[in-house]
Design an enzyme around this catalytic site. Structure first.
Site, PDB file in Angstrom:
ATOM      1  CB  THR A  62      -0.989  -0.025   1.177  1.00 50.44           C
ATOM      2  OG1 THR A  62      -2.068  -0.904   0.857  1.00 50.44           O
ATOM      3  CG2 THR A  62      -1.557   1.355   1.467  1.00 50.44           C
ATOM      4  CB  SER A  98       5.707  -2.022   3.852  1.00 54.77           C
ATOM      5  OG  SER A  98       5.542  -2.063   2.464  1.00 54.77           O
ATOM      6  CB  CYS A  99       7.738  -2.908   7.827  1.00 54.53           C
ATOM      7  SG  CYS A  99       6.340  -3.798   7.139  1.00 54.53           S
ATOM      8  N   GLY A 112       4.167   1.299   8.676  1.00 56.66           N
ATOM      9  CA  GLY A 112       3.731   0.532   9.835  1.00 56.66           C
ATOM     10  C   GLY A 112       4.920   0.296  10.753  1.00 56.66           C
ATOM     11  CG  ASN A 127       6.452  -6.064  10.620  1.00 56.51           C
ATOM     12  OD1 ASN A 127       6.479  -7.240  10.983  1.00 56.51           O
ATOM     13  ND2 ASN A 127       5.742  -5.658   9.587  1.00 56.51           N
ATOM     14  CB  CYS A 146       1.848  -7.346   9.906  1.00 55.16           C
ATOM     15  SG  CYS A 146       0.923  -5.838   9.561  1.00 55.16           S
ATOM     16  CD  GLU A 158       4.970  -8.346   7.556  1.00 56.99           C
ATOM     17  OE1 GLU A 158       4.728  -7.431   6.762  1.00 56.99           O
ATOM     18  OE2 GLU A 158       4.489  -8.390   8.707  1.00 56.99           O
ATOM     19  N   PRO A 198       0.240  -9.624   5.513  1.00 56.91           N
ATOM     20  CG  PRO A 198      -0.618  -8.793   7.497  1.00 56.91           C
ATOM     21  CD  PRO A 198       0.552  -8.669   6.578  1.00 56.91           C
ATOM     22  CB  ALA A 256      -6.035  -6.898   4.663  1.00 54.81           C
ATOM     23  CB  ILE A 271      -2.266  -5.417  -2.122  1.00 58.01           C
ATOM     24  CG1 ILE A 271      -1.644  -6.515  -1.266  1.00 58.01           C
ATOM     25  CG2 ILE A 271      -1.691  -4.058  -1.774  1.00 58.01           C
ATOM     26  CD1 ILE A 271      -0.149  -6.686  -1.527  1.00 58.01           C
TER      27      ILE A 271
END
Length: 952
Positions: free
Chosen positions: A346, A361-362, A390, A574, A576, A578, A760, A762, A764
């Site tokens: 995202t 992302s992270c 995130g 992180n 989520c 991963e 995850p 969710a 994308i």
């Protein structure tokens, strides 16, 4: 069908009924057909949701039983003839009579009408004249009232239905015209079209594509009008030429608005525009396109000027800025994105090609143990979250309650007050309203504040010491779980008195920990507390069930298998769970994510290895490019990303792939597919990074890494095995030529310190129209809520199978609603389909752990693994999480559980066998006593929570 008589005169011998059809042929009596017909009558009177209520379902069961009893009892006086025939009309008369006797007069009338409609359907239609609706006008923006262009609506609807054999364009058109009125606004006409198609999605998933295409017509009018500065409309057939004319103008509008990077204007825009594939717009589901419209497409004053294919091309251009042949690479990247074979995360989709290209992302940080370091960390959280990052924070270094503060000669209030500040910062920084700031705090299990840390998400207690908006996770060393299994003690410390523990793992941690315990016993440590390890473990599991937090993650597995153990320590994961990268106070770990769509690479024989290799090769190049074009908001993040260049290639659509391959999730075949598919992705990802290293050079901290020693992720399992004295249950089989790849890595090196992580996905996955990540199906029919609204989602694979067997109708929709999208309680669904389409809470959670274990052996980082448990208990949770540890997982994510009332409703006949089909067993002693669990407090993570951005 044999029906046992319940008549008092019965002799005990069953009566076998045969139904005589109207054409004279015979067929066995089937009572379910009566239930279906009666249910349809109730639906006609009380609405489409009536069939999912207890009242209606009980009435249908009772009325069906009465009819069956009447029909069978007629033959009871003649015991010599246990078989008898009944006419179809006779059965229908009895149904009508039963409805009248039950006082359901309106339903009886609806049933009569149903019979009449069936009769009419058997006779040729009377070609009478068609009554046309009076001509309507449309209110234009300038106040004019042109007539409603029904011919154009017919074209648009026909285009929307093209190639969708189950979609009736006339049905959509008539529904739309029925909703129109004289003087209706243009945007209301467009909305009526979309709503007309959308209303049929629950009964036919193909209408989701039709609704998407009708929404696309609205987006075309909006975007083309904004870019060209005048009202414009275009059909799908017009878009091949329209995109070519539109795209250069779109780029210029974006640059002039200060949203697009001016560098995009220096591309050969005509060459790029010619590469656009307008037909790719037809592949969106309604949820996909609505999500794109609401959250991703660029706009000015809420008027979109970015069309979907321009969006993908803009993202591709942003990642190709530093390439030698920018246009060729941008087209290559665009084709990968628009085909849904791969999708960037995202933040990349939000910001690529813009003036603030924060594409990562992270972010993982370590918080320093002083006021300056603490508030610097919170400030960095805000800066990193501002542009869609995130966050995972390692708070272990911060001293605990009662620890001495040298500067003031006072005592610390511990880590919790600062976590409250971090929580409120995450809420305040919401990325311009596009998604909430999201952060996860990690704390090691030996920290003196860990017991208070466990309570952070509770709904009771001192609100000043609660963090309702922040995720939390336990960073658990192996030694703790070994003490749990041995029934030993566990000592809690303040980190300022045991500074080594933060950076140690494995045998070195165990040795230092024992020395500190001895020092505490000698009175050399001021702040400590001794507890029973099993008691703390029970409390961790209880709170996890109650609040959904803190998650359980495993420190030693993350470090012992890290390729970068020569250059630091993994102190947390992180947001989520991963990402597993090293952090220090001077380096903020950064990861750049994207996911391969497994379903897009499937053939009848399985995965297309050549296509998958091409996808992964291009995807890794795109992710590596992110590092160089990225906009960094803190020097610590830029320093770490440039030195180590980590990326995280993941996957999505795993459950869909199983459906296509006809493999139930709860099976050895599914575990094998998890293994083989991840092996291919791992092989090609490592190979692609090594190819980039030969082209662009190795990452700066390569020397000394496991890569540089020829140790690949599959090889690093040996480190974990050795540290645990073999107490690891992991299948180590391989299929590909890993020796050749080792030699290539030793020769050419690696461009990236890390290359794989399963996020995850969710949002994308919504864009691509596939199942999330590695998740099992949550429900076969449900309403999905997110920031774009509520969307009916039906499992298209199930619908196709039910259609093929003549079982898909409004009553089946009603049954699915009643049973929460679960097939177990619907007896007329064949057993093989109930097994194939078993939902998350029907699958024994050990299957998820086993599949994750097979993936984890190939991954240099981790995976976002949700665990589902329909009937949680203390013993079951204990065995599940110790299984996850023993099977070599690095992290776990949310624990999803159902409320007791929900379980009672959904767990009907036939369910229990599948729930208990696989017993969770581990080679370790059980908990000394079972752990009673309270009902969840309401803080448990809900599936598809529109306010939860952890999964996006």
């Amino acid at each position: 069908m044999t029906i046992a008589s319940s008549s008092p005169a019965a002799t005990g011998q069953a009566v076998e009924l045969t139904v005589v059809r109207r054409d004279g042929s015979s067929t066995p009596f089937d009572a379910t057909k009566i239930s279906v017909a009666v249910t349809k009558a109730f639906l006609a009177v009380e609405g489409p949701d009536a069939g999912s209520t207890h009242r209606v379902r009980d009435l249908v069961t009772d009325l069906t039983g009465r009819v069956v009893t009447t029909l069978t009892s007629r033959g009871q006086h003649n015991t010599a003839q246990p078989r008898r025939s009944v006419q179809v009309e006779d059965i229908q008369d009895q149904v009508e009579l039963a409805l009248m006797r039950a006082g359901e007069h309106q339903v009886a009338r609806a049933y009569v009408l149903y019979r009449e409609e069936r009769t009419k359907a058997r006779t040729p239609a009377d070609p009478s004249g068609i009554t046309e609706k009076p001509a309507l006008t449309v209110r234009a923006a300038d106040g004019s009232r042109p007539p409603l262009d029904v011919d154009r609506l017919r074209i648009v609807v026909a285009e929307a239905a093209a190639g969708l054999d189950a979609v009736d364009p006339e049905l959509i058109l008539n529904e739309t015209l029925g909703a129109c009125y004289d003087g209706i606004a243009q945007h209301e006409v467009e909305l009526a079209l979309v709503m007309a198609a959308r209303s049929y999605v629950e009964t036919e998933p193909q209408y989701s594509f039709a609704a998407s295409r009708l929404l696309l017509d609205q987006i075309r009018r909006e975007a083309l009008g904004r870019v060209h500065g005048e009202p414009r409309q275009a059909s799908q057939a017009d878009m091949t030429a329209a995109y070519v004319d539109y795209f250069p103008r779109y780029v210029q509008v974006g640059i002039e608005a200060g949203q697009l990077d001016p560098e995009l204007g220096t591309f050969d825009l005509d060459r790029l525009a010619a590469a656009i594939n307008p037909d790719a717009d037809l592949n969106f589901t309604f949820l996909s396109l609505q999500t794109l419209y609401d959250r991703y497409l660029l706009h000015l004053d809420k008027v979109r000027y970015e069309l979907p294919q321009a969006f993908f091309l803009r993202v591709a251009m942003g990642m190709a800025l530093r390439e030698d042949d920018r246009e060729a690479r941008a087209i290559e990247f665009y084709q990968l994105l628009s085909s849904f074979r791969f999708m960037s995360s995202t933040p990349t989709l939000f910001n690529s090609g813009t003036t603030r290209p924060q594409l990562s992302s992270c972010f993982l940080t370590t918080v320093e143990d002083d006021l300056s370091g603490i508030f610097s960390g919170i400030r960095n959280n805000a800066l990193l979250a501002k542009y869609s990052g995130g966050l995972g924070n390692d708070w272990t270094p911060v001293r605990g309650v009662g620890a001495k503060i040298r500067g003031t000669n006072g005592e610390s209030q511990g880590v919790v007050p600062f976590l409250k500040v971090a929580n409120d910062t995450a809420v305040a920084v919401n990325q311009g309203g596009r998604r909430k700031g999201a952060v996860c705090a990690y704390l090691e299990t030996w920290h003196i504040d860990v017991e208070e840390f466990l309570d952070l998400r509770k709904n009771t207690g001192d609100e000043r010491r609660r963090t309702h908006d922040m995720n939390t996770a336990n960073w658990v060393p192996d030694l703790f779980l070994q003490r749990v299994e041995a029934g030993g003690d566990w000592t809690l410390f303040s980190p300022n008195e045991v500074p080594e523990l933060h950076d140690l793992y494995g045998e070195a941690f165990a040795a230092a920990y024992a020395e500190y315990e001895a020092a505490a016993d000698r009175g050399e440590i001021r702040v400590f507390k001794r507890v029973k390890a099993v008691d703390l473990w029970r409390r961790m599991l209880t709170v996890l069930f109650e609040t959904g937090h803190p998650w359980i993650t495993f420190k030693d597995a993350c470090n012992l298998r890290s390729p970068q153990q020569h250059d630091g320590v993994v102190h947390s994961s992180n947001l989520c769970t991963e990402i597993t990268l090293n952090t220090t106070v001077d380096e903020t770990a950064v990861c750049n994510l994207g996911s391969v769509n497994l379903v897009a690479h499937l053939t009848a024989d399985g995965l297309d290895a050549d296509l998958l290799r091409d996808t992964v090769k291009t995807a890794v190049r795109m992710l590596d490019n992110v590092i160089d074009v990225n906009f960094y908001t803190t020097p610590e993040s830029e320093r770490a990303n440039q030195r180590h260049r980590p990326v995280g290639l993941g996957l999505m659509g795993f459950a869909d792939a199983l459906f296509r391959l006809r493999i139930p999730y709860s099976s050895d075949a599914a575990v094998e597919f998890a293994d083989s598919s991840m092996e291919q992705i791992s092989y090609h990802a490592i190979e692609a990074s090594s190819v980039l290293a030969a082209e662009r050079g190795r990452y700066s901290s390569y020397d000394g890494s496991l890569w540089s020693q020829g140790v690949l992720p599959i090889d690093s399992l040996a480190n974990l095995q050795a540290a645990r004295n073999g107490d690891v249950v992991v299948d180590e089989s391989t299929r590909l030529d890993w020796d050749a790849l080792r030699q290539k890595v030793l020769r050419d090196g690696m461009r990236n310190s890390n290359v794989m992580a399963i996020a995850p996905t969710a949002t994308i996955s919504n864009i691509c129209g596939v199942s999330q990540s590695i998740e099992p199906t949550y429900s076969n029919l449900f309403v999905k809520s997110n920031m774009s609204g509520e969307f009916t989602v039906a499992n298209p694979y199930l619908v196709t199978d039910l259609k093929a067997r003549g079982l898909w109708d409004q009553v089946m929709v009603s049954d699915l609603k009643y049973h929460d999208g679960i097939l177990a309680g619907i007896e007329r669904v064949p057993a093989d389909l109930r097994e194939l389409y078993a939902t998350a809470f029907e699958i024994a959670p050990l299957w998820l752990v086993k599949a994750a274990s097979r993936r984890q052996k190939w991954i240099d980082q981790a995976q976002s693994l949700n665990l589902y448990m329909a009937k949680p208990s203390g013993r079951a949770l204990d065995e599940l999480y110790r299984s996850a540890w023993r099977y070599g997982l690095k992290t776990t994510y949310y624990l999803r559980s159902q409320s007791a009332t929900h379980v009672e409703k959904s767990t009907l006949k036939g369910t229990d066998g599948r729930l208990n089909a696989v017993a969770i067993t581990v080679p370790a002693p059980p908990m000394p006593a079972d752990l009673p669990l309270p009902e969840p407090t309401g803080a448990v993570c809900s599936i598809d929570d529109p306010d939860c951005e952890a999964c996006q």
